[in-house]
Write a protein that holds these residues in place. Structure first.
Motif, short mmCIF file in Angstrom:
data_model
loop_
_atom_site.label_atom_id
_atom_site.label_comp_id
_atom_site.label_asym_id
_atom_site.label_seq_id
_atom_site.Cartn_x
_atom_site.Cartn_y
_atom_site.Cartn_z
N TYR A 167 0.64 41.15 -14.56
CA TYR A 167 0.61 39.83 -15.21
C TYR A 167 2.05 39.40 -15.44
N ALA A 168 2.44 38.29 -14.81
CA ALA A 168 3.81 37.78 -14.88
C ALA A 168 3.84 36.53 -15.74
N LEU A 169 4.89 36.41 -16.55
CA LEU A 169 5.01 35.30 -17.49
C LEU A 169 6.45 34.80 -17.50
N PRO A 170 6.65 33.48 -17.48
CA PRO A 170 8.03 32.97 -17.55
C PRO A 170 8.58 33.05 -18.97
N LEU A 171 9.86 33.18 -19.08
CA LEU A 171 10.55 33.06 -20.36
C LEU A 171 11.17 31.68 -20.39
N ALA A 172 10.43 30.73 -20.95
CA ALA A 172 10.85 29.34 -20.89
C ALA A 172 10.36 28.60 -22.12
N SER A 173 11.10 27.56 -22.46
CA SER A 173 10.71 26.65 -23.54
C SER A 173 11.34 25.29 -23.24
N ARG A 178 14.31 27.46 -18.64
CA ARG A 178 13.80 28.73 -18.14
C ARG A 178 14.94 29.73 -18.07
N LEU A 179 14.79 30.84 -18.81
CA LEU A 179 15.82 31.87 -18.85
C LEU A 179 15.52 33.04 -17.92
N GLY A 180 14.29 33.20 -17.52
CA GLY A 180 13.94 34.33 -16.68
C GLY A 180 12.43 34.53 -16.69
N GLY A 181 12.02 35.76 -16.51
CA GLY A 181 10.59 36.05 -16.47
C GLY A 181 10.35 37.53 -16.71
N ALA A 182 9.10 37.85 -17.04
CA ALA A 182 8.70 39.23 -17.28
C ALA A 182 7.37 39.49 -16.60
N VAL A 183 7.17 40.73 -16.17
CA VAL A 183 5.89 41.13 -15.57
C VAL A 183 5.51 42.48 -16.16
#
Length: 459
Positions: A167-173, A178-183
């Motif tokens: 499950y991948a999720l962006p790190l954004a607001s 968008r600063l990056g992402g996590a999985v």
């Protein structure tokens, strides 16, 4: 004839009309909410409590590395995964990306990097358009190995590492972009529930704002440290008969601690340490001006440290009357093993050798800028062959958190405990003293004090 006004009774105004209709009598007590509703309420309270605790822990992190580690662990707990991967990279900048793994070793991260970025859910989150639904809500791959369209290299790596879903999720607001992402990786086929996605999405948006603040803070600290280092000597001089070593760390706000070592006529050497009051860019600029002025005075009259500091006092009083500073200047003749020094409100040097470890007795004097005319007698001493003279700023003492008398005693013990095999290496002496004085290291983010240590070993 008008009717008389009735008196008010118990705060009731009789002029207010009263409804003539009465409510039906209560025949039975309303039933309590059903067990289903109670369970849902309890679940909501539990989820909010968990989210609050996780965000509080994240907010308490003061460094970017600590925040990234906390984010990975909290996200894994929220989506029910055991392993994860985070990539931090701000779109549209040349800043080097940061990759961090949870439950993944360096070899595992190397295997994952061999998969083409566009073939992974994390790559699509990182490179896809920000307005895409997947980029906002995350991408779930509930059965990786069962996906017929899965990239062959991705299938090979997933089989090797033993994960079956992700499950991948962006790190954004909206504010930070968008600063990056996590999985996060699952050992068995599966995906987070709708509630889990909602909670981890809320957490990720909060984490993005926190990461953005820490990123800007660390960038500012790096810029301050770079400027501070540029204001100090780029290299130490080589003078026959003496070897030098220096260590310097600037506080997060930038401070005014400095050192200098410059060759003087007749194979002499000038050593100086000092500290300017205050912090930030103003203190750093004043430190640069003070150090440059001292170099000029040392070249002209370095054999008389009192004259050097007197000139520095006059300059400071005329050009920056609101500024105070401490300084110590030592004129060294390595061939004769002779040191003449004078100090203005500065901490005394420490002499370390095979037969002694003691502070040099200097005269008591006020800092620069506090007297109408500064002048104090100089002190002369002769270091024996193999001894090291240690100059430092009071930031080394203050970072310990001890009272000054205890900090001085601690510094003496640290110098005395230098192994004999290392006492002829000034770099080893400074490193040992720093490790003994500051076991947590020089880069503690919660300390605002600069640290300067300058060691001169006489052969």
């Amino acid at each position: 004839m008008s009717a008389p006004h009735l008196p008010k009774v118990a705060g009731i105004d009789p002029e207010v009309p009263v409804s003539t209709q009465t409510a039906a009598p209560l025949r039975e007590i309303p039933a309590a909410p059903g067990a289903f509703i109670q369970d849902r309420l309890a679940g909501w309270v539990s989820d909010l409590t968990t989210l609050h605790e996780l965000t509080e822990r994240l907010a308490s992190t003061a460094t970017l590395d600590a925040a990234l580690n906390e984010l990975l662990h909290a996200g894994a707990a929220l989506v029910g995964a055991r392993r994860g991967l985070l990539v931090l990279e701000r779109a549209g900048t040349t800043t080097r990306s940061t990759t961090l793994g949870l439950g993944l070793g360096p070899a595992d991260l190397g295997h994952l990097e061999t998969v083409e970025r566009s073939a992974t859910a994390l790559g699509r989150v990182l490179d896809g358009p920000p307005e895409a639904a997947d980029a906002r809500d995350g991408i779930a791959t509930p059965d990786l190995l069962g996906d017929q369209d899965l990239d062959p290299r991705h299938r090979e790596v997933a089989t090797r590492l033993g994960y079956a879903a992700s499950y991948a999720l962006p790190l954004a607001s909206e504010a930070a972009g968008r600063l990056g992402g996590a999985v996060w990786f699952y050992d068995e086929p599966g995906e987070p529930s709708e509630k889990q996605r909602h909670l981890v999405g809320l957490y990720a948006r909060y984490a993005t704002e926190h990461l953005a603040r820490l990123t800007e803070l660390e960038r500012a600290r790096a810029d301050i440290a770079t400027v501070a280092e540029e204001l100090l000597p780029s290299r130490l001089p080589r003078i026959p008969g003496v070897r030098l070593a220096a260590r310097h760390r600037t506080g997060p706000q930038g401070g005014g601690d400095w050192y200098d070592a410059l060759p003087l006529p007749d194979h002499a050497l000038g050593l100086a340490v000092g500290s300017v009051g205050g912090s930030g860019p103003s203190a750093m600029a004043a430190m640069g001006r003070l150090r440059a002025s001292l170099r000029a005075y040392a070249v002209m009259e370095g054999e008389d440290p009192v004259a050097v500091l007197s000139d520095l006092e006059l300059l400071l009083r005329l050009t920056e009357p609101a500024r105070t500073a401490t300084a110590l200047f030592a004129y060294c003749e390595p061939a004769a093993r002779k040191v003449v020094l004078a100090g203005a409100g500065h901490t005394p040097p420490l002499v370390l050798g095979d037969r002694r470890c003691e502070y040099v007795e200097t005269t008591l004097s006020a800092p620069l800028g506090m007297l109408a005319c500064w002048e104090a007698p100089s002190v002369e001493f002769s270091p024996a062959p193999g001894e090291t003279v240690l100059l430092y700023t009071d930031g080394l003492l203050r970072r310990t958190g001890d009272a000054m008398d205890r900090a001085f005693a601690r510094l003496h013990s640290a110098a005395a405990s230098v192994p004999k095999a290392d006492r002829h290496d000034p770099a080893a002496v400074t490193d040992h003293v720093l490790r003994a004085m500051l076991p947590d290291g020089l880069d503690r983010s919660d300390s605002t004090e600069d640290v300067v240590v300058l060691a001169a070993h006489f052969d």
